[in-house]
Enzyme design. Structure first.
Site, short mmCIF file in Angstrom:
data_model
loop_
_atom_site.label_atom_id
_atom_site.label_comp_id
_atom_site.label_asym_id
_atom_site.label_seq_id
_atom_site.Cartn_x
_atom_site.Cartn_y
_atom_site.Cartn_z
N GLU A 89 -10.75 10.10 4.45
CA GLU A 89 -11.15 8.94 3.64
C GLU A 89 -11.21 9.31 2.17
O GLU A 89 -10.82 8.51 1.30
CB GLU A 89 -12.52 8.43 4.12
CG GLU A 89 -12.95 7.11 3.48
CD GLU A 89 -13.74 7.27 2.18
OE1 GLU A 89 -14.00 6.26 1.52
OE2 GLU A 89 -14.10 8.43 1.83
N ASP A 147 -14.72 13.28 7.16
CA ASP A 147 -14.51 14.26 6.10
C ASP A 147 -15.54 14.13 4.99
O ASP A 147 -16.22 13.11 4.84
CB ASP A 147 -13.10 14.15 5.52
CG ASP A 147 -12.81 12.78 4.92
OD1 ASP A 147 -13.21 11.78 5.53
OD2 ASP A 147 -12.16 12.72 3.85
#
Length: 485
Positions: free
Chosen positions: A147, A80
């Site tokens: 994350e 991400d």
């Protein structure tokens, strides 16, 4: 597709960076990029698995010929990216590809974040998986999700079939630094249910303004002012001289940011409003003088306000004020092994008020779990004395510094051979996925590093392409050395 990145080495890794940049991959929107990586690995005939709940992907690649008996190496990064854009930029992060361009050797995206954090790791791993001309031990490539919003994918990744001895996390930088420790975290959701009653007396509005704020990892040791704590000090000072009822209390917006502003509306006995303002102004001036060297912009806007309909009971107001005044905030302990490193800290980051009462968010960071738990116990004990609730929470593990690390020694040696420069070992008070994976696989020897990439989480983000190439070569040299030792 027509590639923007041309004429740079390693062209294969950069090509993969460009391909994932065409796939929207904001946090909680990793499904498409995770499927892309999984399909890529399966097309190469590699062993791969995908978690269709959290969208973590794990890919295994056999060792190069003759290196089958060497310990496996995990390479890890997250899928991400943070999605931020400039005002006026017409970009939909749910469906539009990033608009990449190169300027002065830097890779950028027009008007948006670039996603080098952590597309650099994804690109490196894909290139390693695709290449068959490299010397390396068995590889276990771990692509995690979410994350950027709390290391959520790493917390859920299944490591039961992983056997790596070494781990390369490629989510740090700049080039020339190797990270050797990180803090874990513990989020405290704090709440006080209150009894509301009809308001009376003088109403006073207080607004703490002018503080700089900052990230609660990188800036916690800079002695920045915390607006919620300043407000607690002001309310405590008023409360010492008269009854104070809270009407509302708010401040901050993120658990991991030192709050810059806070607001409170209170009632005091009739005719005491001016005195309350005088007390508050004196305390604010004192705090401003104390912060002159680090955060000297503090100021207080304080005035009588119109009548309000309700106020919190005196007992509830007193307990909330005393908790905010007394709760630990800022640096708790420092490292003796690595001068300047914060081991444990606490940040009272958010305060809100609703019909049930007041909610607070405190975030503890620590690379040492016993110190973290001790601070947690201190805060919970204070809350219990004041009839305030703190919800149960599971900590995010930290990565404690280990003096002996053969992987780190090898990596630093290879960097010096490659560049002629000494690599700097750095510990961070921020959170990395390394801590979570170390907790799952305690025997891992871990390093974290990356190329030079500036402006992360902003539309000014850039990736130094020359540094990207040097870091790629360092990864290859490290894997080759591990395969041959």
């Amino acid at each position: 597709m027509e590639y923007v990145i041309k004429g740079y080495e390693p062209a294969d890794a950069l090509r993969y960076f460009e391909e994932i940049s065409a796939i929207p991959r904001g946090s909680k929107n990793e499904q498409a990029v995770a499927q892309y990586v999984y399909d890529f690995a399966k097309d190469l005939g590699l062993e791969a698995r995908i978690d269709t709940t959290y969208w973590n992907v794990v890919v295994k690649k056999p060792a190069s010929p003759g290196c089958e008996d060497k310990p496996a190496v995990m390479i890890q990064g997250h899928l991400d990216m943070v999605c931020e854009k400039n005002a006026g930029t017409a970009h939909d992060f749910e469906k539009d590809p990033l608009d990449l361009y190169i300027e002065d050797g830097l890779l950028k995206a027009r008007g948006t974040t670039l996603g080098a954090d952590n597309g650099q790791a994804v690109a490196y791993m894909m290139a390693l998986l695709a290449r068959n001309d490299l010397v390396h031990p068995p590889l276990e490539c771990v692509f995690t999700s979410m994350e950027e919003i709390g290391l959520l994918g790493a917390l859920q990744v299944d490591t039961s079939d992983l056997h790596s001895k070494y781990m390369l996390n490629v989510d740090c930088g700049p080039e020339g630094t190797v990270f050797v420790s990180c803090a874990g975290g513990l989020l405290q959701d704090i709440s006080k249910k209150v009894r509301w009653e009809k308001a009376g007396g003088d109403t006073v509005s207080l607004q703490v303004r002018g503080l700089l704020g900052g990230h609660s990892a990188a800036m916690i040791d800079h002695e920045m002012g915390n607006s919620i704590k300043v407000m607690g000090r002001i309310l405590h000072g008023i409360q010492k001289q008269m009854e104070v009822h809270i009407v509302s209390l708010s401040g901050g917006s993120k658990m991991n940011a030192i709050p810059r502003e806070s607001d409170a509306v209170i009632t005091v006995p009739a005719g005491q409003g001016d005195k309350a303002i005088e007390i508050a102004s004196h305390i604010a001036a004192t705090a401003k003088a104390e912060l002159a060297a680090s955060d000297g912009g503090l100021y207080l806007q304080c005035e009588k306000a119109g009548a309000t309909e309700r106020q919190m009971s005196l007992a509830d107001s007193r307990q909330i004020i005393e908790f905010i005044f007394l709760v630990k905030n800022g640096v708790y302990t420092m490292s003796m092994e690595m001068p300047g490193l914060v081991v444990c800290s606490s940040n009272l980051g958010v305060a809100t008020t609703d019909d049930t009462g007041v909610q607070l968010t405190d975030f503890i960071r620590s690379s040492d779990p016993t110190i973290r738990d001790h601070l947690d116990d201190e805060i919970r004990s204070l809350a219990q004395l004041l009839d305030i609730e703190i919800a149960p929470a599971d900590p995010m593990p930290g990565w404690k510094y280990e003096a002996e690390s053969p992987l780190r020694q090898l990596f630093m040696k290879l960097y010096k051979e490659q560049t002629g420069k000494e690599m700097v070992a750095v510990a961070t008070h921020g959170g990395l996925e390394c801590g979570i994976l170390k907790d799952k696989m305690p025997d891992l020897d871990i390093i974290a590093f990356g190329p030079t990439a500036d402006g992360a989480h902003t539309p000014d983000e850039s990736l130094d392409l020359a540094s990207f190439e040097r870091t790629w070569n360092l990864i290859l040299a490290t894997l080759k050395a591990l395969a041959e030792q």
